[in-house]
Design a protein around this motif. Structure first.
Motif, mmCIF file in Angstrom:
data_model
loop_
_atom_site.group_PDB
_atom_site.id
_atom_site.type_symbol
_atom_site.label_atom_id
_atom_site.label_comp_id
_atom_site.label_asym_id
_atom_site.label_seq_id
_atom_site.Cartn_x
_atom_site.Cartn_y
_atom_site.Cartn_z
ATOM 1 N N SER B 231 -11.666 -46.902 -64.651
ATOM 2 C CA SER B 231 -12.726 -47.217 -63.685
ATOM 3 C C SER B 231 -12.291 -47.005 -62.236
ATOM 4 N N THR B 232 -13.196 -46.405 -61.454
ATOM 5 C CA THR B 232 -12.917 -46.244 -60.014
ATOM 6 C C THR B 232 -13.074 -47.584 -59.281
ATOM 7 N N LEU B 233 -13.581 -48.593 -59.992
ATOM 8 C CA LEU B 233 -13.679 -49.917 -59.360
ATOM 9 C C LEU B 233 -12.288 -50.536 -59.213
ATOM 10 N N ASN B 234 -11.324 -50.044 -59.974
ATOM 11 C CA ASN B 234 -9.930 -50.473 -59.824
ATOM 12 C C ASN B 234 -9.185 -49.356 -59.099
ATOM 13 N N ARG B 235 -8.972 -49.554 -57.794
ATOM 14 C CA ARG B 235 -8.433 -48.449 -56.994
ATOM 15 C C ARG B 235 -7.327 -48.923 -56.065
ATOM 16 N N THR B 236 -6.535 -47.945 -55.609
ATOM 17 C CA THR B 236 -5.422 -48.257 -54.714
ATOM 18 C C THR B 236 -5.742 -47.764 -53.311
ATOM 19 N N GLU B 237 -5.415 -48.595 -52.324
ATOM 20 C CA GLU B 237 -5.552 -48.181 -50.918
ATOM 21 C C GLU B 237 -4.178 -48.236 -50.279
ATOM 22 N N ARG B 238 -3.887 -47.282 -49.414
ATOM 23 C CA ARG B 238 -2.587 -47.271 -48.751
ATOM 24 C C ARG B 238 -2.756 -47.685 -47.293
ATOM 25 N N LEU B 239 -1.960 -48.666 -46.879
ATOM 26 C CA LEU B 239 -1.960 -49.081 -45.473
ATOM 27 C C LEU B 239 -0.671 -48.564 -44.854
ATOM 28 N N GLY B 240 -0.781 -47.919 -43.719
ATOM 29 C CA GLY B 240 0.396 -47.346 -43.060
ATOM 30 C C GLY B 240 1.011 -46.292 -43.965
ATOM 31 N N THR B 241 2.314 -46.407 -44.205
ATOM 32 C CA THR B 241 2.988 -45.411 -45.039
ATOM 33 C C THR B 241 3.229 -45.930 -46.448
ATOM 34 N N GLY B 242 2.555 -47.043 -46.804
ATOM 35 C CA GLY B 242 2.760 -47.589 -48.145
ATOM 36 C C GLY B 242 4.104 -48.292 -48.219
ATOM 37 N N GLY B 243 4.970 -47.842 -49.101
ATOM 38 C CA GLY B 243 6.312 -48.419 -49.149
ATOM 39 C C GLY B 243 6.540 -49.317 -50.331
ATOM 40 N N SER B 244 7.441 -50.297 -50.168
ATOM 41 C CA SER B 244 7.915 -51.062 -51.322
ATOM 42 C C SER B 244 7.067 -52.286 -51.630
ATOM 43 N N VAL B 245 6.128 -52.607 -50.736
ATOM 44 C CA VAL B 245 5.293 -53.792 -50.953
ATOM 45 C C VAL B 245 3.964 -53.395 -51.592
#
Lengths: 195, 615
Positions: B231-245
């Motif tokens: 599902s596209t309702l479960n999606r990832t967003e990247r803030l800044g450069t992403g990283g380890s958090v």
């Protein structure tokens, strides 16, 4: 981004006022989020609405972060001050609705001098407006909320155009539109001239 | 023009989250929609009530949430699309039906909307209804804003039909009662009639059927999990450069997490779960694998947190998961940007924020809690009851405007847990206490959940007085009709059910109907009722003052004033009675004529006849 914190007493038309701000923002192509008080709290209690215009996800305004406090009642202006900082403009109706606790607990409603002193210590500036009188003069005593929307628009703080507010009023106010537009224009003039 | 119905496809319109849900249902071709009003869900039903006739759908305010759900189930099992909406505690009432409907499943799309209320803005608890999805094995969608309310309602119907399962859409106050831009599509006319094809081996849940259907449910949940993974309702967003958090979040908490992360200048990936049950295990597992530290941001219960911990354990992942178990985030009340920023700082061991000095100490301000309105008939009833009992009674209260009678001067509520609890609990209070017991229940609440308690009292011989406070409407939630109303939403023909007939039909022997504006008669009725050897009932009937004022269009003639010469400053009108129009400042009591509703009750309250009608 602009954060507007609207306060007053249930029944003063605060939700309508915030909706006009929201419609005006959409007409200008900006993002906007409003949060509203419904249900039990509306029965004559303190009411809070928020309007955040710009690139934002959450509708609530944290303490000290309001750009404008738009208050419909003087005691509620004081209650809203935790959201103010030295960057905040406070626009308040001078209307006083004495809460029952003043009668039953023999508490005191603060004087206008005390209120002014508090607001001036907590915020950048304070613009009191006799919204009830202006509304009555405009021909609709119930339009104090529209006077306050005009006063907000006149500050120029929202980044929205006067025409966008006027169009938004047409969308939300089904009756006595010319009188309401007068109420808006009178509110607008006061803050436009003061700032 | 109605925004919900008439906004053309492709336009952007400002909608309340609840209105967006209504629009989504219309675009999904819903045929049947039901509800019992309750904050913060009420505007879903109100929006549909407004447009039902023009949209050609069936809408009703049902007697309670269970009936509302069962009605929608009957329609959906036949094959049309149906939606039922309620506040979070309403689902407790409807849960009995829902838990087993998950076994039978549905033919037409069935969507149940529950609006939760973290911080109890208008509720008796802040239960987390995501548990119902886990409890029942029901797919769960969690929108974060009005646009998603609209989109996920449509999607919920698709998922429901594809899996043949009910689907829960869960909002909270800060989603249902947020207004924001929504870009809409075309309203579709759905199938309105469908012949029910008999299949008792599926729809009649005797034990032999239920055992088989439970397995079907578990199989369907595996399919649901596959849908959730894709599902596209479960999606990832990247803030800044992403990283380890990595931050895992859903619902309103997602909004605060986004704003707080930007405020803190965090570089992080955010996994936003819109289709949160069944959780997408592989997606979560991969997200955990890709990050060193995982912070879970969710309001109320640690449901995502426990899910993520279980997935990490099952996949033998070493990532550090931080959430409520680490006291980074509270389990109480709603979040805001500041709470989440503080939580993220704690979770990520960042320096805490410099505390700004508050500019001035505010004096303690006179509080302004919600109060009964000027002219409210409940105020008159409570004054009369206190006068009749000299406050020496126990009061079992219920859910509605009249709950506000708990505050002084009335102090007319000693016990309250849920809709209808006044009647049931009054029996128990009376059994083990010597004081007289009075139960207060509103007209809508009486129909909703009060009747079984009254039957119980008659049948088992309990002794108390039940006062049905009949203001002819469901006032607190916005004046919706109820089974006793003769006026409904414009869409429906309704028949008023007589409260008197119901009370008599339950076997009550002593019943009186009074007008609470007549204080003397009400006081006498209460005294007489309390002398009865068994359960007695008083119906205190007077229309809600707000409706009366609206219907009279301001033509109230009986305004009152206080004759200062006759007034002995005894304060009875402010210490024993309460009206927003009466104030006492500097020892002088006055009536604000603009606020006076003209009920004339204060004139009966005054022992010195100093309150008089304006000539």
């Amino acid at each position: 981004m602009v954060d507007i914190y609207l306060v007053g007493v249930g029944g003063q038309g605060i939700i309508t006022a915030s909706r006009i701000i929201g419609d005006a923002a959409i007409l200008s192509g900006r993002n906007v989020l409003l949060s509203e008080t419904h249900g039990m709290a509306q029965r004559g209690g303190s009411v809070v609405c928020t309007a955040r215009i710009g690139d934002v996800h959450s509708p609530l305004i944290p303490d000290g972060r309001a750009d404008v406090i738009l208050s419909f009642e003087l005691l509620e202006t004081l209650r809203a001050l935790p959201r103010a900082s030295m960057k905040t403009l406070v626009v308040s109706s001078t209307e006083r609705i004495v809460p029952l606790s003043v009668s039953t607990k023999k508490l005191r409603y603060p004087s206008i001098e005390e209120i002014t002193a508090h607001v001036e210590r907590a915020a950048k500036s304070f613009l009191p407006i006799d919204a009830a009188k202006i509304a009555a003069e405009s021909g609709v005593p119930m339009s104090s909320n529209i006077v306050m929307v005009g006063a907000l628009a006149g500050t120029g703080m929202t980044g929205l155009q006067k025409g966008e507010f006027e169009k938004a009023i047409e969308m939300s106010i089904p009756r006595k539109l010319p009188e309401n537009k007068t109420a808006f224009a009178r509110g607008y003039e006061i803050t436009d001239r003061a700032l | 023009m109605d925004r919900v119905l008439d906004t053309p496809a492709g336009s952007k319109v400002l909608l309340l989250g609840n209105e967006a849900i209504a629009r989504g249902a219309l675009e999904a071709g819903v045929a049947v929609a039901t509800t019992y009003p309750g904050t913060p869900a009420s505007e879903i039903g109100d929006a549909l009530a407004r447009v039902a006739k023009d949209a050609g759908i069936y809408f009703e305010y049902s007697t309670n949430e269970m009936v509302a759900a069962e009605f929608a189930m009957g329609a959906a099992a036949s094959g049309v699309r149906a939606m039922v909406s309620m506040k979070h505690v309403g689902l407790n009432v409807a849960a009995d039906a829902l838990m087993t409907f998950a076994y039978t499943g549905t033919r037409g799309g069935f969507v149940l909307v529950t609006a939760d209320d973290p911080s109890c803005h208008s509720s008796q608890n802040e239960q987390d209804n995501r548990y119902y999805a886990l409890l029942g094995g029901i797919p769960l969608l969690e929108p974060s804003n009005p646009q998603e309310c609209y989109e996920m309602t449509k999607e919920a119907f698709e998922i429901s039909e594809r899996l043949e399962l009910p689907v829960i859409v869960r909002t909270t106050t800060r989603i249902s009662h947020v207004r924001g831009p929504v870009t809409v599509d075309r309203i579709v006319e759905g199938v309105k009639k469908k012949e029910f094809v008999k299949d008792p081996a599926r729809f009649v849940t005797v034990p032999a059927v239920a055992r088989v259907r439970h397995k079907v449910l578990l199989d369907r949940l595996r399919e649901a999990e596959e849908l959730s993974e894709e599902s596209t309702l479960n999606r990832t967003e990247r803030l800044g450069t992403g990283g380890s958090v990595g931050i895992i979040t859903s619902s309103a908490a997602f909004n605060y997490a986004m704003d707080a992360a930007v405020e803190l200048g965090l570089s992080a990936d955010i996994l936003k779960l819109g289709f949160s049950h069944p959780a997408p295990k592989n997606k979560i597992s991969q997200f955990v694998r890709d990050h060193e530290r995982i912070v879970i941001v969710e309001e109320l219960e640690p449901i995502l947190e426990n899910t993520v911990r279980a997935i990490a354990q099952h996949s033998s992942l070493q990532a550090k998961v931080i959430g409520k178990a680490d006291d980074a985030f509270p389990r109480l009340h709603e979040f805001d940007q500041a709470i989440v920023a503080r939580g993220l700082r704690a979770a990520l061991s960042m320096a805490s924020e410099a505390v700004e000095e508050t500019p001035t100490e505010l004096q303690e301000l006179p509080e302004r809690p919600p109060v009964l309105c000027a002219g409210c008939p409940h105020s008159a009833t409570y004054f009369a009851v206190n006068k009749a009992t000299n406050k020496k009674a126990l009061f079992a209260s219920d859910i509605g405007c009249y709950t506000l009678g708990m505050s002084p001067p009335y102090s007319a509520a000693d016990f309250l847990v849920c809709m209808g609890s006044s009647v049931g609990s009054a029996g128990g209070l009376a059994k083990v206490n010597d004081k007289p017991v009075i139960a207060f229940i509103g007209d809508s609440t009486f129909f909703h959940a009060g009747i079984p308690g009254l039957i119980n009292a008659v049948h088992n011989g309990h002794r108390f007085l039940l006062m049905i406070l009949d203001n002819r409407t469901t006032a607190m939630t916005g004046h919706q009709p109820h089974p006793g109303s003769d006026k409904g939403p414009t869409c429906c023909d309704i028949t008023a059910v007589s409260i008197e007939n119901v009370v008599k039909g339950c076997g009550v022997k002593w019943l009186k109907v009074v007008d609470p504006y007549d204080v003397k008669t009400t006081v006498e009725a209460v005294k007489e009722a309390l002398e009865q050897p068994e359960v007695s009932v008083i119906i205190a009937r007077r229309e809600c003052a707000l409706i009366a004022a609206r219907d009279a269009k301001g033509a109230i003639t009986k305004k009152h004033y206080i004759d200062q010469e006759a007034c002995k400053k005894c304060r009875t009108c402010v210490d024993k009675f309460q009206c927003p129009a009466i104030s006492s400042i500097d020892k002088v009591q006055t009536i604000d004529e603009a606020l006076c509703a003209g009920c004339g009750v204060c004139a009966q309250v005054c022992p010195y006849k100093a309150i008089k009608e304006v000539e």
